[in-house]
Motif scaffolding. Structure first.
Motif, PDB file in Angstrom:
ATOM      1  N   ALA A 139      -0.821  -2.883  -5.330  1.00 47.72           N
ATOM      2  CA  ALA A 139       0.340  -2.228  -4.725  1.00 47.72           C
ATOM      3  C   ALA A 139       1.594  -3.075  -4.909  1.00 47.72           C
ATOM      4  N   ALA A 140       1.444  -4.396  -4.769  1.00 47.75           N
ATOM      5  CA  ALA A 140       2.587  -5.294  -4.950  1.00 47.75           C
ATOM      6  C   ALA A 140       3.082  -5.282  -6.388  1.00 47.75           C
ATOM      7  N   GLN A 141       2.186  -4.989  -7.333  1.00 47.21           N
ATOM      8  CA  GLN A 141       2.569  -4.902  -8.738  1.00 47.21           C
ATOM      9  C   GLN A 141       3.140  -3.531  -9.107  1.00 47.21           C
ATOM     10  N   GLY A 142       3.172  -2.631  -8.142  1.00 50.35           N
ATOM     11  CA  GLY A 142       3.669  -1.285  -8.418  1.00 50.35           C
ATOM     12  C   GLY A 142       2.659  -0.383  -9.091  1.00 50.35           C
ATOM     13  N   ARG A 143       1.389  -0.784  -9.090  1.00 52.90           N
ATOM     14  CA  ARG A 143       0.334   0.006  -9.735  1.00 52.90           C
ATOM     15  C   ARG A 143      -0.327   0.880  -8.663  1.00 52.90           C
ATOM     16  N   LYS A 144       0.429   1.861  -8.216  1.00 53.45           N
ATOM     17  CA  LYS A 144       0.052   2.653  -7.045  1.00 53.45           C
ATOM     18  C   LYS A 144      -1.283   3.362  -7.217  1.00 53.45           C
ATOM     19  N   GLY A 145      -1.491   4.007  -8.355  1.00 51.56           N
ATOM     20  CA  GLY A 145      -2.724   4.747  -8.579  1.00 51.56           C
ATOM     21  C   GLY A 145      -3.952   3.852  -8.520  1.00 51.56           C
ATOM     22  N   GLU A 146      -3.875   2.700  -9.175  1.00 47.25           N
ATOM     23  CA  GLU A 146      -4.997   1.757  -9.172  1.00 47.25           C
ATOM     24  C   GLU A 146      -5.225   1.185  -7.783  1.00 47.25           C
ATOM     25  N   ALA A 147      -4.140   0.935  -7.052  1.00 44.48           N
ATOM     26  CA  ALA A 147      -4.261   0.437  -5.681  1.00 44.48           C
ATOM     27  C   ALA A 147      -4.992   1.445  -4.811  1.00 44.48           C
ATOM     28  N   GLU A 148      -4.623   2.714  -4.959  1.00 46.11           N
ATOM     29  CA  GLU A 148      -5.267   3.766  -4.168  1.00 46.11           C
ATOM     30  C   GLU A 148      -6.755   3.856  -4.483  1.00 46.11           C
ATOM     31  N   GLU A 149      -7.124   3.660  -5.756  1.00 46.39           N
ATOM     32  CA  GLU A 149      -8.535   3.685  -6.145  1.00 46.39           C
ATOM     33  C   GLU A 149      -9.294   2.533  -5.498  1.00 46.39           C
ATOM     34  N   ALA A 150      -8.694   1.337  -5.512  1.00 47.36           N
ATOM     35  CA  ALA A 150      -9.349   0.180  -4.903  1.00 47.36           C
ATOM     36  C   ALA A 150      -9.525   0.388  -3.403  1.00 47.36           C
ATOM     37  N   PHE A 151      -8.471   0.856  -2.736  1.00 39.09           N
ATOM     38  CA  PHE A 151      -8.562   1.109  -1.303  1.00 39.09           C
ATOM     39  C   PHE A 151      -9.614   2.176  -0.997  1.00 39.09           C
ATOM     40  N   ALA A 152      -9.635   3.245  -1.803  1.00 38.68           N
ATOM     41  CA  ALA A 152     -10.577   4.344  -1.561  1.00 38.68           C
ATOM     42  C   ALA A 152     -12.022   3.868  -1.691  1.00 38.68           C
ATOM     43  N   GLU A 153     -12.284   3.040  -2.703  1.00 40.21           N
ATOM     44  CA  GLU A 153     -13.649   2.526  -2.871  1.00 40.21           C
ATOM     45  C   GLU A 153     -14.017   1.601  -1.719  1.00 40.21           C
ATOM     46  N   GLY A 154     -13.095   0.713  -1.355  1.00 38.95           N
ATOM     47  CA  GLY A 154     -13.352  -0.187  -0.238  1.00 38.95           C
ATOM     48  C   GLY A 154     -13.587   0.561   1.058  1.00 38.95           C
TER      49      GLY A 154
END
Length: 361
Positions: free
Chosen positions: A296-311
């Motif tokens: 999220a800090a890198q601005g990679r919103k989609g990938e951040a959402e995937e990581a959060f969703a899996e966690g």
């Protein structure tokens, strides 16, 4: 030849114990496997049972829960058949730990209870304190914080009766510090960390030292001192196994809070990969939260959402409610996070969530 082999097997078993304390888990495993080879060659069931227990425990320390379970499940019936309650207690205790690492918390809790019953039959206070600590740790992950405190207070009573210094004496304040940190009693957590460290530095027990420094680093991050947290974790020996996945995840968090996003991204990715490959499901939930924060800090919103969703999916499946709430908070679902924080009694997290909800949109 038979007169020579049992002492040689004993030597390798003793070496496995020494390597365990030193945190050299790969060498612990090698010594245990050599003892198992000798015991199998001469058909010595007692040494084979002991060696299988040491193998399984080494796999657990190395973060390989499936292999740990296989070895310990072979050892336990042999130990039961021999009536070796001391070794049986250790085997059941570490079988529970293998399940905890894999995120199988209900199974871990059941085995920890069994280990406690065996430990009480043995009457060894160090074993009893260890089992009570394990039960406290599992209940903490399950979100049963009142029960966790009760188990750890019982462990405190046992530790208070030790007539001499014991390696196990550091585990209770180390676990109490984790509980107090979660509840928001940061000063209390710090006091317990200092107490635990004073005991652990004498024994040089890697496992409890990693626990202490991991909690200490998180406390420093939360207090706005990420540079201190990073320095603390970077000073730890980079050995295989142990709490390495969580250490890397927390180091990435510290680097992120300190503004070093690039290094945080590298370490967070390592932490997720390590936990995933080893089957360390409990650690994976925490590592994915940190990874999502970095993305999220890198601005990679989609990938951040995937990581959060899996966690989030992992945390809910275990269940691991504190990790669930922390992920929800990072996802912006603050109302949902606050509900869980309030149920758990996570005071500092409640304050932070309420402040965020009260802030102008």
């Amino acid at each position: 030849m038979e007169r020579t082999f049992p002492p040689l097997a004993s030597l390798h078993l003793a070496l496995a114990g020494i390597f365990q304390t030193l945190g050299r888990y790969e060498e612990m495993l090698a010594a245990a496997e050599r003892a198992a080879e000798i015991a199998a060659a001469i058909g010595h069931d007692r040494f084979l049972a002991w060696a299988e227990e040491r193998r399984g425990s080494a796999f657990s320390f190395l973060g390989q829960p499936e292999r740990a379970r296989a070895a310990l499940e072979r050892a336990i019936p042999l130990l039961e058949g021999m009536g070796d309650l001391g070794r049986l207690q250790i085997a059941i205790c570490n079988l529970g730990e293998a399940h905890r690492i894999a995120g199988e918390l209900e199974d871990a809790d059941r085995y920890a209870e069994q280990a406690l019953h065996v430990g009480q039959r043995v009457g060894n206070p160090s074993y009893i304190a260890l089992d009570l600590n394990n039960l406290g740790q599992i209940r903490l992950s399950l979100g049963k914080w009142t029960e966790a405190r009760e188990y750890l207070e019982r462990a405190e009573e046992v530790v208070a009766g030790f007539t001499s210094a014991s390696t196990y004496g550091a585990y209770t304040p180390a676990m109490l510090s984790q509980l107090l940190l979660c509840t928001g009693d940061w000063d209390g957590a710090e006091r317990q960390l200092e107490r635990a460290l004073g005991i652990a530095e004498v024994s040089e027990d890697r496992q409890v030292l990693e626990m202490i420094h991991l909690t200490g680093a998180e406390l420093e991050i939360l207090r706005g001192e990420p540079e201190k947290a990073a320095a603390r974790l970077e000073a730890l020996p980079r050995l295989e196994g142990g709490l390495r996945s969580l250490i890397e995840a927390t180091l990435a968090w510290a680097q992120l809070e300190g503004g070093d996003v690039q290094h945080a991204a590298e370490i967070a990715t390592q932490a997720v990969s390590r936990a995933r490959e080893a089957g360390e499901v409990l650690a994976l939930a925490d590592a994915l939260r940190v990874c999502g924060m970095v993305l999220a800090a890198q601005g990679r919103k989609g990938e951040a959402e995937e990581a959060f969703a899996e966690g989030l999916q992992i945390a809910r499946s275990l269940p691991y409610p504190y990790a669930e709430a922390r992920i929800l908070y990072e996802m912006g679902k603050v109302d949902e996070a606050l509900t869980i924080f309030q149920r758990l009694g996570a005071r500092k997290d409640i304050e932070r969530a309420e402040e965020k909800l009260a802030a102008p949109a």
